[in-house]
Scaffold this motif. Structure first.
Motif, PDB file in Angstrom:
ATOM      1  N   PHE A 236     -11.121 -10.275  10.223  1.00  0.00           N
ATOM      2  CA  PHE A 236     -11.362 -10.351   8.776  1.00  0.00           C
ATOM      3  C   PHE A 236     -10.578  -9.253   8.042  1.00  0.00           C
ATOM      4  N   ASP A 237     -10.505  -8.076   8.661  1.00  0.00           N
ATOM      5  CA  ASP A 237      -9.916  -6.901   8.001  1.00  0.00           C
ATOM      6  C   ASP A 237      -8.424  -7.043   7.727  1.00  0.00           C
ATOM      7  N   SER A 238      -7.798  -8.118   8.232  1.00  0.00           N
ATOM      8  CA  SER A 238      -6.405  -8.389   7.856  1.00  0.00           C
ATOM      9  C   SER A 238      -6.310  -8.497   6.329  1.00  0.00           C
ATOM     10  N   LYS A 239      -7.384  -8.954   5.700  1.00  0.00           N
ATOM     11  CA  LYS A 239      -7.398  -9.038   4.228  1.00  0.00           C
ATOM     12  C   LYS A 239      -7.310  -7.630   3.631  1.00  0.00           C
ATOM     13  N   HIS A 240      -8.062  -6.695   4.192  1.00  0.00           N
ATOM     14  CA  HIS A 240      -8.004  -5.302   3.706  1.00  0.00           C
ATOM     15  C   HIS A 240      -6.595  -4.741   3.847  1.00  0.00           C
ATOM     16  N   PHE A 241      -5.994  -5.020   4.988  1.00  0.00           N
ATOM     17  CA  PHE A 241      -4.662  -4.465   5.249  1.00  0.00           C
ATOM     18  C   PHE A 241      -3.623  -5.076   4.302  1.00  0.00           C
ATOM     19  N   LEU A 242      -3.716  -6.394   4.099  1.00  0.00           N
ATOM     20  CA  LEU A 242      -2.763  -7.051   3.199  1.00  0.00           C
ATOM     21  C   LEU A 242      -2.899  -6.492   1.778  1.00  0.00           C
ATOM     22  N   LEU A 243      -4.135  -6.359   1.300  1.00  0.00           N
ATOM     23  CA  LEU A 243      -4.348  -5.836  -0.059  1.00  0.00           C
ATOM     24  C   LEU A 243      -3.858  -4.392  -0.165  1.00  0.00           C
ATOM     25  N   TYR A 244      -4.112  -3.623   0.883  1.00  0.00           N
ATOM     26  CA  TYR A 244      -3.631  -2.232   0.906  1.00  0.00           C
ATOM     27  C   TYR A 244      -2.108  -2.196   0.747  1.00  0.00           C
ATOM     28  N   LEU A 245      -1.414  -3.039   1.497  1.00  0.00           N
ATOM     29  CA  LEU A 245       0.058  -3.064   1.424  1.00  0.00           C
ATOM     30  C   LEU A 245       0.529  -3.475   0.023  1.00  0.00           C
ATOM     31  N   MET A 246      -0.124  -4.492  -0.544  1.00  0.00           N
ATOM     32  CA  MET A 246       0.306  -5.002  -1.847  1.00  0.00           C
ATOM     33  C   MET A 246       0.052  -3.977  -2.954  1.00  0.00           C
ATOM     34  N   ARG A 247      -0.931  -3.101  -2.740  1.00  0.00           N
ATOM     35  CA  ARG A 247      -1.263  -2.105  -3.780  1.00  0.00           C
ATOM     36  C   ARG A 247      -0.433  -0.839  -3.658  1.00  0.00           C
ATOM     37  N   ARG A 248       0.293  -0.698  -2.572  1.00  0.00           N
ATOM     38  CA  ARG A 248       1.099   0.521  -2.358  1.00  0.00           C
ATOM     39  C   ARG A 248       2.395   0.405  -3.172  1.00  0.00           C
ATOM     40  N   SER A 249       2.373   0.923  -4.381  1.00  0.00           N
ATOM     41  CA  SER A 249       3.527   0.768  -5.280  1.00  0.00           C
ATOM     42  C   SER A 249       4.724   1.595  -4.804  1.00  0.00           C
ATOM     43  N   ASP A 250       4.492   2.535  -3.880  1.00  0.00           N
ATOM     44  CA  ASP A 250       5.599   3.372  -3.379  1.00  0.00           C
ATOM     45  C   ASP A 250       6.413   2.654  -2.298  1.00  0.00           C
ATOM     46  N   LEU A 251       5.918   1.508  -1.800  1.00  0.00           N
ATOM     47  CA  LEU A 251       6.615   0.835  -0.697  1.00  0.00           C
ATOM     48  C   LEU A 251       7.675  -0.137  -1.213  1.00  0.00           C
ATOM     49  N   THR A 252       8.810  -0.178  -0.503  1.00  0.00           N
ATOM     50  CA  THR A 252       9.785  -1.232  -0.774  1.00  0.00           C
ATOM     51  C   THR A 252       9.754  -2.170   0.423  1.00  0.00           C
ATOM     52  N   LEU A 253       9.203  -3.349   0.219  1.00  0.00           N
ATOM     53  CA  LEU A 253       9.070  -4.305   1.322  1.00  0.00           C
ATOM     54  C   LEU A 253      10.047  -5.455   1.113  1.00  0.00           C
ATOM     55  N   SER A 254      10.747  -5.829   2.176  1.00  0.00           N
ATOM     56  CA  SER A 254      11.777  -6.868   2.064  1.00  0.00           C
ATOM     57  C   SER A 254      11.135  -8.256   1.903  1.00  0.00           C
ATOM     58  N   ASP A 255      11.927  -9.216   1.459  1.00  0.00           N
ATOM     59  CA  ASP A 255      11.442 -10.595   1.345  1.00  0.00           C
ATOM     60  C   ASP A 255      11.024 -11.124   2.723  1.00  0.00           C
ATOM     61  N   ASP A 256      11.800 -10.777   3.757  1.00  0.00           N
ATOM     62  CA  ASP A 256      11.445 -11.217   5.115  1.00  0.00           C
ATOM     63  C   ASP A 256      10.075 -10.669   5.520  1.00  0.00           C
ATOM     64  N   PHE A 257       9.821  -9.402   5.183  1.00  0.00           N
ATOM     65  CA  PHE A 257       8.534  -8.810   5.527  1.00  0.00           C
ATOM     66  C   PHE A 257       7.399  -9.546   4.812  1.00  0.00           C
TER      67      PHE A 257
END
Ligand SMILES: [Fe+2]
Ligand SMILES: [Fe+2]
Length: 243
Positions: free
Chosen positions: A51-72
């Motif tokens: 279930f916690d994959s949801k927590h991790f996904l939201l955490y990543l999406m809220r990290r405005s300092d990250l530059t994540l590629s389209d592939d990622f």
């Protein structure tokens, strides 16, 4: 099956826990009651982590300092669909094995709050995030494989199929993370051994605890020191020719 929409050949399998386990019920369980009771905590732990994959996904999406590629981002979307499918499967399995209504499980699981404070040291950028995911996924693959005899002993064939499907998904997540690492982060591979050492040391420390983050959830006796060390070796072996 390859996920045909992905331009880089990410792997994904199309199956549904809810369809597969639709007819699963308490009467069909013929496994040893003592064993089932002894595994209560493990089934519960694995379900919460999925279930916690949801927590991790939201955490990543809220990290405005990250530059994540389209592939990622495509990788993460595929991954999240699978993990939530695993959650729904383990929710049904926990409900049937331990007599807890699925609605109650949903309520409990959603009431937990994640805390990423102790693990954000491993989640610096896309490279370190992918490596952390790769480590987690290869460990999950092996942990589900360890569980094949247990699931087989429970009786219904759908449970044997379920755990093998889940293990196959975890292996695909691992393979997809490795694919992205090779494709976009090869120049950082000299950092791999030290980073993996830090992860294993973190997860085997005396005060290690899991805080609903999906990643680094190896705090039960299913995850021996040998298993974690072998995950480290698997990644280094896979990428050795690129080191
Ligand atoms: Fe999973
Ligand atoms: Fe996974």
């Amino acid at each position: 099956m390859g996920y045909t929409k992905s331009p880089i050949g990410l792997k994904s399998y199309d199956w549904s826990s809810m369809t597969l386990l639709a007819d699963l019920n308490t009467k069909a369980i013929t496994g040893c009651k003592k064993t089932i009771e002894a595994r209560r905590e493990h089934f519960w732990h694995d379900m919460n982590s999925e279930f916690d994959s949801k927590h991790f996904l939201l955490y990543l999406m809220r990290r405005s300092d990250l530059t994540l590629s389209d592939d990622f981002l495509e990788f993460a979307c595929l991954w999240h669909l699978d993990e939530q499918n695993h959650y729904r499967g383990l929710r049904k399995i926990n409900s049937v094995l331990y007599g807890i209504p699925e609605s109650k499980i949903d309520e409990f699981v959603a009431s937990r709050q994640p805390d990423f404070t102790s693990i954000d040291q491993f989640l610096i950028d896309e490279f370190s995030i992918l490596l952390s995911i790769a480590f987690d996924e290869v460990t999950s693959t092996r942990a589900y494989r360890q569980d094949f005899p247990l699931f087989d002993s429970l009786g219904p064939r759908c449970l044997s199929v379920w755990v093998r499907n889940a293990a196959k998904d975890e292996a695909a997540h691992y393979g997809n993370a490795i694919r992205l690492l090779k494709l976009s982060h090869r120049r950082r591979f000299n950092e791999l051994p030290a980073l993996l050492d830090r992860i294993v040391n973190f997860e085997t420390a005396k005060d290690f605890a899991y805080h609903s983050t999906f990643l680094f959830d190896h705090d039960t006796d299913d995850f021996s020191q040998a298993l974690l060390a072998s995950s480290r070796c698997a990644i280094l072996d896979t990428l050795r020719s690129d080191l």
